[in-house]
Design an enzyme around this catalytic site. Structure first.
Site, PDB file in Angstrom:
ATOM      1  N   ARG A   1      53.843  49.124  49.025  1.00  0.00           N
ATOM      2  CA  ARG A   1      52.580  50.019  49.514  1.00  0.00           C
ATOM      3  C   ARG A   1      51.002  50.322  48.246  1.00  0.00           C
ATOM      4  NH1 ARG A   1      52.800  55.510  50.506  1.00  0.00           N
ATOM      5  NH2 ARG A   1      54.962  54.981  51.913  1.00  0.00           N
TER       6      ARG A   1
ATOM      7  N   TYR B   1      26.094  50.420  60.638  1.00  0.00           N
ATOM      8  CA  TYR B   1      27.071  49.527  61.509  1.00  0.00           C
ATOM      9  C   TYR B   1      27.479  50.334  62.410  1.00  0.00           C
ATOM     10  CZ  TYR B   1      31.190  46.425  62.373  1.00  0.00           C
ATOM     11  OH  TYR B   1      31.754  45.896  63.351  1.00  0.00           O
TER      12      TYR B   1
ATOM     13  N   LYS C   1      33.688  39.237  56.625  1.00  0.00           N
ATOM     14  CA  LYS C   1      32.515  38.335  56.601  1.00  0.00           C
ATOM     15  C   LYS C   1      32.747  37.422  55.208  1.00  0.00           C
ATOM     16  CE  LYS C   1      32.371  41.312  59.767  1.00  0.00           C
ATOM     17  NZ  LYS C   1      31.006  42.685  59.602  1.00  0.00           N
TER      18      LYS C   1
HETATM   19  C1  LIG Z   1      31.306  43.094  60.572  1.00  0.00           C
HETATM   20  C2  LIG Z   1      30.937  44.903  59.715  1.00  0.00           C
HETATM   21  C3  LIG Z   1      31.401  46.052  59.022  1.00  0.00           C
HETATM   22  C4  LIG Z   1      32.774  45.951  59.431  1.00  0.00           C
HETATM   23  O1  LIG Z   1      34.316  45.212  59.281  1.00  0.00           O
HETATM   24  P1  LIG Z   1      35.143  44.708  60.162  1.00  0.00           P
HETATM   25  O2  LIG Z   1      36.293  43.789  58.845  1.00  0.00           O
HETATM   26  O3  LIG Z   1      34.897  43.704  61.011  1.00  0.00           O
HETATM   27  O4  LIG Z   1      35.921  46.129  60.275  1.00  0.00           O
HETATM   28  C5  LIG Z   1      30.822  47.261  58.039  1.00  0.00           C
HETATM   29  N1  LIG Z   1      29.783  46.672  57.998  1.00  0.00           N
HETATM   30  C6  LIG Z   1      28.953  46.055  58.368  1.00  0.00           C
HETATM   31  C7  LIG Z   1      27.715  46.135  57.690  1.00  0.00           C
HETATM   32  C8  LIG Z   1      29.774  44.368  58.794  1.00  0.00           C
HETATM   33  O5  LIG Z   1      28.843  43.726  59.516  1.00  0.00           O
END
Ligand SMILES: *Cc1c(COP(=O)(O)O)cnc(C)c1O
Length: 394
Positions: free
Chosen positions: A55, A108, A205
């Protein structure tokens, strides 16, 4: 060393790679010791990058954490199962019942939902400030305010915040500062260099970059690293080493991918701003963006995500435009190699401050790595379909 080199070299120390180019996937729950003394020595200080229980991570995790730490100029970086958990657990690690925190109104949406539900249940109060305030942030600070959250550019409407002004006021009132830095990646903005305490990314992303892994990272300065690390551990975080392998693989091409996303998105954004159907383009690098002057001040580049607004007369036809696209797929998330589109027409639940900007017919685009002539042709065709459609969508 330049960042374009750092994304190649960072976290590839031989103690982790064992001489291979890529750090191997090390899967583990139990790690066995040769003696009680060795067990005690290994675990006593809870040092970073010490192998003793799955972990807490294996070499696969340590190498990737180190790569992010280096790119963020941080004291340490920790991994989360997704960007949302990186945000929620970073906030949870630094708030107590009775305290008050500040978030930008264009934050967000899942970050807002977490605050409204979970933090509210815990007795932590929240105020959403207009994303574009600067010195005026002072008027939102109360006796019990302890944390200032930033997201720049903010979600959907892409407001670019006056980061140094906000940080200066936060420091005066001893507020901890955190930023959701997902849009810029560690290559186009380095929050800790501007005095922000914790920088958070949805690695899902651009860092992963291929739309196949969920992951989050949070990096802290010296003052906050131990607490962030310890609390994230107490909350039971852990990430699969196979996913970390893919994230590290994505990271190696982050610089070249971003350069192309940036170039293509700028061309498409400028092309869109000349269309008669388009009211306004919210691309941080264009003058029409909300807070563009802050983009110029703080960012060294722009990524592939931006929004634009259709003229008011297209209010009931936005679906025709979006449905007519074929290279731009309709979907959440972004930052992969492919182009995406998302229409947003209802801001009633996601902008609560009366000073916030609310557009009418917003379309968010992620410009992928396809040829821009093909992307332009796809958009052109969608405009033509929308223009030919007389009836409103129902
Ligand atoms: C997609 C996104 C998140 C969340 O990320 P996940 O990996 O989908 O949980 C947070 N902040 C922004 C600006 C995003 O575009």
């Amino acid at each position: 060393m330049k960042d374009s080199t750092k994304v190649i070299t960072s976290g590839r120390d031989k103690k982790w790679t064992q001489g291979l180019v890529n750090v191997p996937v090390s899967r583990a729950s139990t790690i066995v010791f040769d003696s009680v003394n060795e067990k005690n020595d290994t675990t006593k200080n809870l040092d970073d990058y010490k192998l003793f229980y799955g972990r807490r991570g294996t070499n696969t995790h340590f190498a990737f954490q180190e790569a992010i730490r280096e790119l963020e100029n941080a004291s340490g970086s920790t991994l989360f199962p997704c960007g949302t958990s990186a945000i929620t657990q970073s906030i949870l690690s630094f708030v107590k019942t009775g305290q008050h925190i500040l978030l930008p109104d264009a934050v967000y949406e899942p970050t807002r939902d977490f605050c409204n539900v979970i933090l509210n249940n815990l007795g932590v109060s929240v105020t959403y400030y207009p994303s574009l305030v600067s010195d005026d942030i002072e008027s939102y600070i109360k006796e019990n305010t302890t944390l200032l959250f930033l997201e720049s550019p903010s979600s959907l409407t892409m407001e670019i915040q006056d980061i140094s002004k906000l940080v200066k006021v936060a420091q005066k009132y001893k507020l901890i500062t955190m930023i959701d830095n997902t849009w810029a990646t560690p290559l186009f903005f380095k929050p800790l260099d501007f005095g922000i305490d914790i920088s958070i990314h949805s690695a899902t992303k651009y860092i992963v970059g291929h739309s196949d892994v969920m992951m989050g990272v949070a990096s802290a300065n010296k003052k906050h690293w131990n607490k962030l690390k310890h609390h994230a551990y107490l909350l039971g975080n852990c990430v699969s080493p196979d996913d970390v392998y893919l994230a590290a693989r994505g990271l190696r091409t982050l610089h070249v991918r971003l350069k192309q996303h940036e170039a293509s998105a700028l061309i498409i954004a400028k092309w869109l701003s000349k269309r008669k159907e388009v009211k306004k383009v919210y691309h941080p690098a264009l003058k029409s963006a909300l807070g563009h002057e802050n983009f110029v001040k703080y960012f060294s580049g722009s990524s592939g995500l931006f929004s634009f607004e259709l003229m008011d007369e297209y209010k009931d036809k936005i679906h025709f435009f979006v449905d007519a696209l074929s290279l731009f797929k309709i979907g959440y998330s972004w930052g992969g190699y492919e182009s995406l589109v998302l229409p947003i027409t209802d801001f009633s639940k996601i902008r609560v401050n009366s000073s916030s900007y609310i557009p009418n017919n917003l379309i968010r685009l992620h410009i992928g790595l396809e040829n821009i002539k093909d992307l332009e042709a796809d958009l052109e065709n969608a405009f033509n379909v929308m223009n030919k459609t007389a009836k409103p969508y129902n």
